[in-house]
Structures are given as structure tokens and as C-alpha cells.
Scaffold this active site. Structure first.
Site, PDB file in Angstrom:
ATOM      1  CG  HIS A 225     -16.793  23.070   2.286  1.00 53.31           C
ATOM      2  ND1 HIS A 225     -17.220  21.678   2.952  1.00 53.31           N
ATOM      3  CD2 HIS A 225     -17.765  22.607   1.364  1.00 53.31           C
ATOM      4  CE1 HIS A 225     -17.107  20.464   1.624  1.00 53.31           C
ATOM      5  NE2 HIS A 225     -17.020  21.521   1.023  1.00 53.31           N
ATOM      6  CE1 TYR A 229     -13.575  20.574  -2.875  1.00 51.20           C
ATOM      7  CE2 TYR A 229     -15.331  21.799  -1.330  1.00 51.20           C
ATOM      8  CZ  TYR A 229     -15.226  20.279  -2.311  1.00 51.20           C
ATOM      9  OH  TYR A 229     -16.215  19.678  -2.064  1.00 51.20           O
ATOM     10  CG  HIS A 376     -13.597  13.538   6.064  1.00 51.08           C
ATOM     11  ND1 HIS A 376     -13.967  12.438   4.869  1.00 51.08           N
ATOM     12  CD2 HIS A 376     -14.040  14.406   5.589  1.00 51.08           C
ATOM     13  CE1 HIS A 376     -13.476  13.722   3.801  1.00 51.08           C
ATOM     14  NE2 HIS A 376     -13.693  15.155   4.448  1.00 51.08           N
ATOM     15  CG  PHE A 377     -11.100  17.402   8.674  1.00 47.70           C
ATOM     16  CD1 PHE A 377     -11.584  17.655   7.092  1.00 47.70           C
ATOM     17  CD2 PHE A 377     -11.663  17.782   9.694  1.00 47.70           C
ATOM     18  CE1 PHE A 377     -12.609  18.088   7.456  1.00 47.70           C
ATOM     19  CE2 PHE A 377     -12.698  19.027   9.927  1.00 47.70           C
ATOM     20  CZ  PHE A 377     -13.581  18.939   8.165  1.00 47.70           C
ATOM     21  CG  HIS A 378      -5.780  12.892   9.803  1.00 47.22           C
ATOM     22  ND1 HIS A 378      -7.025  13.484  10.763  1.00 47.22           N
ATOM     23  CD2 HIS A 378      -4.680  13.717  10.503  1.00 47.22           C
ATOM     24  CE1 HIS A 378      -6.322  14.672  12.190  1.00 47.22           C
ATOM     25  NE2 HIS A 378      -5.139  14.782  11.968  1.00 47.22           N
ATOM     26  NE  ARG A 441     -14.115  17.119  15.357  1.00 47.67           N
ATOM     27  CZ  ARG A 441     -14.432  17.613  13.752  1.00 47.67           C
ATOM     28  NH1 ARG A 441     -15.765  18.319  13.696  1.00 47.67           N
ATOM     29  NH2 ARG A 441     -13.561  18.186  13.778  1.00 47.67           N
ATOM     30  NE  ARG A 442     -13.951  20.601  17.249  1.00 46.00           N
ATOM     31  CZ  ARG A 442     -14.964  21.093  16.916  1.00 46.00           C
ATOM     32  NH1 ARG A 442     -15.997  19.855  17.670  1.00 46.00           N
ATOM     33  NH2 ARG A 442     -15.189  21.494  16.284  1.00 46.00           N
TER      34      ARG A 442
END
Length: 554
Positions: A225, A229, A376-378, A441-442
Site C-alpha cells: 500500500h 503513495y 482502479h490501479f490504472h 482479475r489476473r
């Protein structure tokens, strides 16, 4: 004597090291981007990988190169240059350590990438046990982490020298921000280094037969996590301290910027359990605690949004803008150094909303392990962060190479930013919708079968392929721009823009530089959030054998 903080240009010796990092970062972008394109084509169901290439092999290459290599090398290069610009030229010793760190990271990257390409490490970017990779892969990752520590040590040395030479004065804002991010990275990577060195590497070498999967996953997310950041804070550095100078405005508040970074340091690390909300073996009370700490990170994010838009509005008012959104019209939309990072800023609004959903216990149950999370990560890393990195490179690369950002490259850069945004709107948007419908996913298309639900996902998978293709065009454009700015643009002087606080009399409180205090609070939060859960994991490990255990069901 002229203060070192008045230096307007990064020392060429420091610039060479920063550019070395950027070369590796953009090579990773090219290769990782190609792997991402292939993934979206495979998931569309209209394309099969040639030459016996495995889907999970390219999935691992994409994740490792884009999520770890591109980001780490770019961030270290940018921060190294930012500290040289604001705190003074690095000493020969710091520069030597920086070069050693760079080469250790590069060797580690080559080791890990080689094992993935040889199909000895198709373990995805999270490399969860019980998936096992070749020991060279794990050793390579260790080298990347250790090399980044050396890179960080070089930055800390220059910052410490500035503090020694300027007692009682707050450090330059960009240098302070860079050190916060470096310290956070060092503390966070202790987790991934521990699981690799003491669990996965001995296991891969055959020194132990089994590993405790829950412990390894927990150590990974202790790191995983704050990794987000670590990606994000350099973008915030640009938004807070560089964009105001580019638009001709002022930093809204130097102290507010420092406080937000301190809060990120405190609340970004002891929150890994919110990635493990569906996992057994962790008491729900501790999950709840870390969810609360996760939501605390929203505070510095909102502080950042307030500061940025206050800067924009005050600049607009100074140009005669009136009305609620009149300031929006007078921003320098024809300047790629502003426009491209601004697209990233705007993208962070829906990205942040998605992060709140991911961290919420009840709503997380709907999207956990679906392709929503990938979408979301993208939005966060691959849009907000990466577009800001591109915006930084448009002025930093020519600054370091002694060239100019030409009008043609500036125009092409704006086109590239919008191409990226459009491609990501297709791809990430489709991922979010498919995730709400339960799309995993994956997973490759061939694993879905021909159920009615799988057929329902097909339009979204085709949209992802369309978006991935547009994004790959964006990668080609940024590579063209980078190569031009590094090697072919006209010789000249490109500014390294560093903003000034609107209130020139404002002096940031020196408590922000009290590292014993902030590191002590960080350590206490980590101990409080993880000690008892770790004791529970070890004492209540699954039955089967003494020592480390493998959870076959995982």
C-alpha cells in the site's frame, strides 16, 4: 556568498545520473507497455499469443516493469535531480553512492526480467506464495530494493548537509518532500525485503520446504500500500511545488504542503490489511483498525486538492477572471508542462473515489479480486501518476540534457496526453464495469469458459483491447518525445521550475523537520497495527508441520 538554493540548474554531473535512471525507466515503459497491449488483446478473445508465450508470463512482465521498474527508476532520478536543484549539488560521495545504487538496481532488474522471460518466474507483480519463482528472480528483486536504498541514502546525505549548513531554517520544499518519500519507501520496503530474504528466497533455494502464506502476504501488503503513495507523492511534489511556477502563480501554502506529506508518512504504512479484508487468519478488529487508518489518508489528499485549486483560482483572479469558474479559462492550456499533469490531477478525482470503495469493508466484498481493482490501479498509477511523470519529463529531460522543448514537441506532448486519457477512459472504464459484473482479475479470456456471465463480459473486454491499443499509441508518442528531448532537440536552456510560497514571509514551523518525532510516531503506529496480528498469525498457523506452513488452498 550565494545560497545554494538559488541554483537555477542541476549540476551536469548530477544530471547524468538522473538521466541514467530515466533511460531505464523509459525502456521499461516501452517493453511493459507492449506486454499490456498483448494482455488486452488476449482478453478480447480475438488474439492468441504466438511462439508459446504464456499469458501469465506477459502479465508478470507488465506488472513488474510498469509497477516497480518504471516507477522506481523515474522517481529516484526525479528526486535526485530535485534535491540537486534545491539543496545544492550532490557531493562526490553522495554521487558515488547514487551510481552504485543505480547499477545495483539495474542488475537486479535484469536478473528478475531474465527469469520471467525464461518462464521461471510467472508469479505476477505481487509474487504471492504458493506461486514459486526461481531464486534468481527473488535475488534480483532484493537487488532492486537495496539499490533504491543506496539511491535514497545519496539524497538523504545532501539533505543532511543542507540542514547542517543552514541551522534553524526550514529545508527547501522540494527537498523536504523528496526526503519524506524516500523515508517512507525505506520503511515500507523493509516488509517486502523481509518476506523475500527470510521466506521466499530460502524456499526457492530448497533450504525450507514450506512458507507461511499469510505472513508473506501480510509483509507484502505492509509494503504494497505505501508503494502506491511512493508512486503518488512525486506527482504531488510536481502539483504542489512546480505547477504553480509553470502557470505563473504561487504556492498556496508551504506549511500546508509539508503537513500533508507528514500525514502521508504517518498513515500510508500501517494500513496493509485493507488489501486483505477477505482473508482468514486476521482478526476483524485489526482489519477495522487499519481501514480507519486508511481513511485517514483522505485528509492530506483533500488538503492537496484544496491547495491546488486555491492556487489556480488565485492565479486566475490575478488575470482578471471572474465568476465561479472563470479562472479555469485563463490557465495555460497550450503548455504541455501544465496540461498533461492537469489531466492526471483531474483523473485522480474518480480514482480517489474508487480507492474509498476498495478500502470499505462492505463495498470491498463486491469488487475484491475483480478486474475493477485493476481498473482502479490504472486510474491512479497509470493515469494520475504516469501522466504527471510525462509532464515532468517534458521540461526535466531537456533541462538535464541542455536542450529545449520545441513548439512541435510541446504540441505533440499535448496530443499524447489526450490520447492517453482517451485510451484509459476506454480501458479503465471497461475494467470497472466488468468488475461490477464479477469479471475476475489476473485471468486470460480462455479461462472464462462459455457461461452466460462470461459472454456478458465480452463487450467490456473488447473495449479494453480498444483502449489498450490507443494507450500503446500514446506510449509510442511519449517515446518519440523522450528520444527527441534527450538526443535531437535544439541546444538551449530549459527551466527547472520551482514555485515560491504566496506569503513570502511565511516560515514553515521547524517541527516539520523533527525526524525523531515523525519517525517515532510512524514506528509506534506500525507496532500498534501489526504486532498482535503477527503474533496471532504465527501462533495460530495452519496445522501440518512445524515452522513455516504452506496453505495449499491459496
Amino acid at each position: 556568498m550565494i545560497s545554494q538554493t538559488t541554483k537555477l540548474k542541476v549540476d551536469p554531473r548530477d544530471g547524468k545520473l538522473a538521466m541514467a535512471h530515466f533511460y531505464v525507466a523509459f525502456i521499461a515503459l516501452a517493453l511493459g507497455g507492449l506486454m499490456g497491449l498483448l494482455q488486452t488483446l488476449v482478453r478480447s478473445g480475438k488474439f492468441e499469443l504466438p511462439w508459446g508465450i504464456d499469458y501469465y508470463q506477459i502479465l508478470t512482465v507488465h506488472g513488474v516493469l510498469m509497477g516497480l521498474v518504471l516507477t522506481t527508476f523515474f522517481i529516484m532520478g526525479f528526486q535526485y535531480a530535485a534535491i540537486s536543484r534545491t539543496a545544492g549539488t550532490h557531493s562526490p560521495a553522495a554521487r558515488r553512492i547514487g551510481w552504485i545504487g543505480f547499477w545495483v538496481m539495474t542488475v537486479g532488474t535484469i536478473m528478475a526480467a531474465t527469469m520471467v522471460l525464461l518462464k521461471e518466474a510467472s508469479v505476477l507483480y505481487t509474487f504471492y506464495a504458493p506461486l514459486k519463482a526461481h531464486w534468481i528472480f527473488y535475488l534480483g528483486l532484493t537487488f532492486v530494493v537495496v539499490g533504491s536504498w543506496l539511491d535514497g541514502a545519496a539524497q538523504i546525505m545532501t539533505y543532511a548537509r543542507w540542514r547542517k549548513e543552514n541551522p534553524g531554517k526550514p529545508s527547501p520544499l522540494l527537498s523536504f518532500m523528496a526526503i519524506i518519500n524516500t523515508v517512507m519507501w525505506i520503511v515500507a520496503t523493509l516488509g517486502v525485503a523481509s518476506t523475500v530474504l527470510f521466506q521466499l528466497l530460502p524456499w526457492s533455494l530448497g533450504l525450507v520446504d514450506t512458507v507461511d502464506v499469510l505472513v508473506s502476504r501480510t509483509l507484502f501488503w505492509y509494503f504494497g500500500h505505501p508503494l502506491v503513495y511512493f508512486w503518488l507523492l512525486p506527482a504531488y511534489m510536481c502539483w504542489y511545488a512546480i505547477i504553480p511556477k509553470i502557470i505563473g502563480g504561487k504556492i498556496f501554502s508551504d506549511s500546508l504542503a509539508r503537513l500533508s506529506f507528514i500525514l502521508f508518512l504517518l498513515f500510508s504504512i500501517p494500513v496493509g490489511f485493507h488489501h486483505q479484508l477477505t482473508e482468514p487468519g486476521i482478526d476483524p478488529a485489526w482489519k477495522f483498525l487499519q481501514v480507519v487508518l486508511t481513511f485517514m489518508v483522505i485528509i492530506p489528499s483533500l488538503m492537496t486538492a484544496f491547495s491546488l485549486f486555491a492556487t489556480f483560482e488565485r492565479y486566475g483572479r490575478s488575470k482578471g477572471a471572474t465568476g465561479l469558474f472563470g479562472w479555469f479559462k485563463v490557465l495555460p492550456w497550450k503548455d504541455a508542462r501544465f496540461t498533461v499533469p492537469f489531466i492526471g490531477m483531474a483523473s485522480f478525482i474518480p480514482a480517489g473515489a474508487g480507492g474509498i470503495i476498495n478500502a470499505s469493508n462492505q463495498m470491498n466484498q463486491v469488487v475484491h479480486n475483480t478486474i475493477w481493482v485493476t481498473g482502479h490501479f490504472h486510474l491512479t498509477a497509470a493515469t494520475s501518476v504516469v501522466l504527471t511523470f510525462f509532464g515532468i519529463s517534458y521540461w526535466l529531460v531537456p533541462h538535464l540534457t541542455g536542450r529545449k522543448l520545441t513548439k512541435a514537441m510541446n504540441k505533440l506532448a499535448i496530443i499524447q496526453g489526450w490520447v492517453w486519457f482517451i485510451g484509459m477512459a476506454f480501458m479503465s472504464g471497461a475494467m470497472h464495469f466488468q468488475g461490477l459484473l464479477g469479471g475476475p482479475r489476473r485471468s486470460a479470456f480462455s479461462t472464462y469458459g462459455d457461461s452466460a456471465q462470461a459472454l456478458e463480459w465480452i463487450p467490456y473486454q473488447i473495449a479494453q483491447a480498444v483502449g489498450g491499443s490507443i494507450l500503446f499509441l500514446g506510449i509510442i508518442l511519449i517515446l518519440i518525445i523522450f528520444i527527441n528531448l534527450a538526443f535531437f532537440a535544439p541546444k538551449g536552456e530549459e527551466e527547472f521550475p520551482v514555485g515560491e510560497a504566496e506569503n513570502s514571509e511565511e516560515k514553515a514551523p521547524m517541527i516539520f523537520e523533527n525526524w525523531k518525532l515523525w519517525l517515532g510516531i510512524t514506528a509506534l503506529l506500525i507496532i500498534f497495527a501489526y504486532t498482535i496480528p503477527f503474533i496471532d498469525m504465527i501462533q495460530n498457523a495452519p496445522p501440518g508441520s512445524e515452522g513455516f506452513k504452506t496453505w495449499g488452498s491459496w
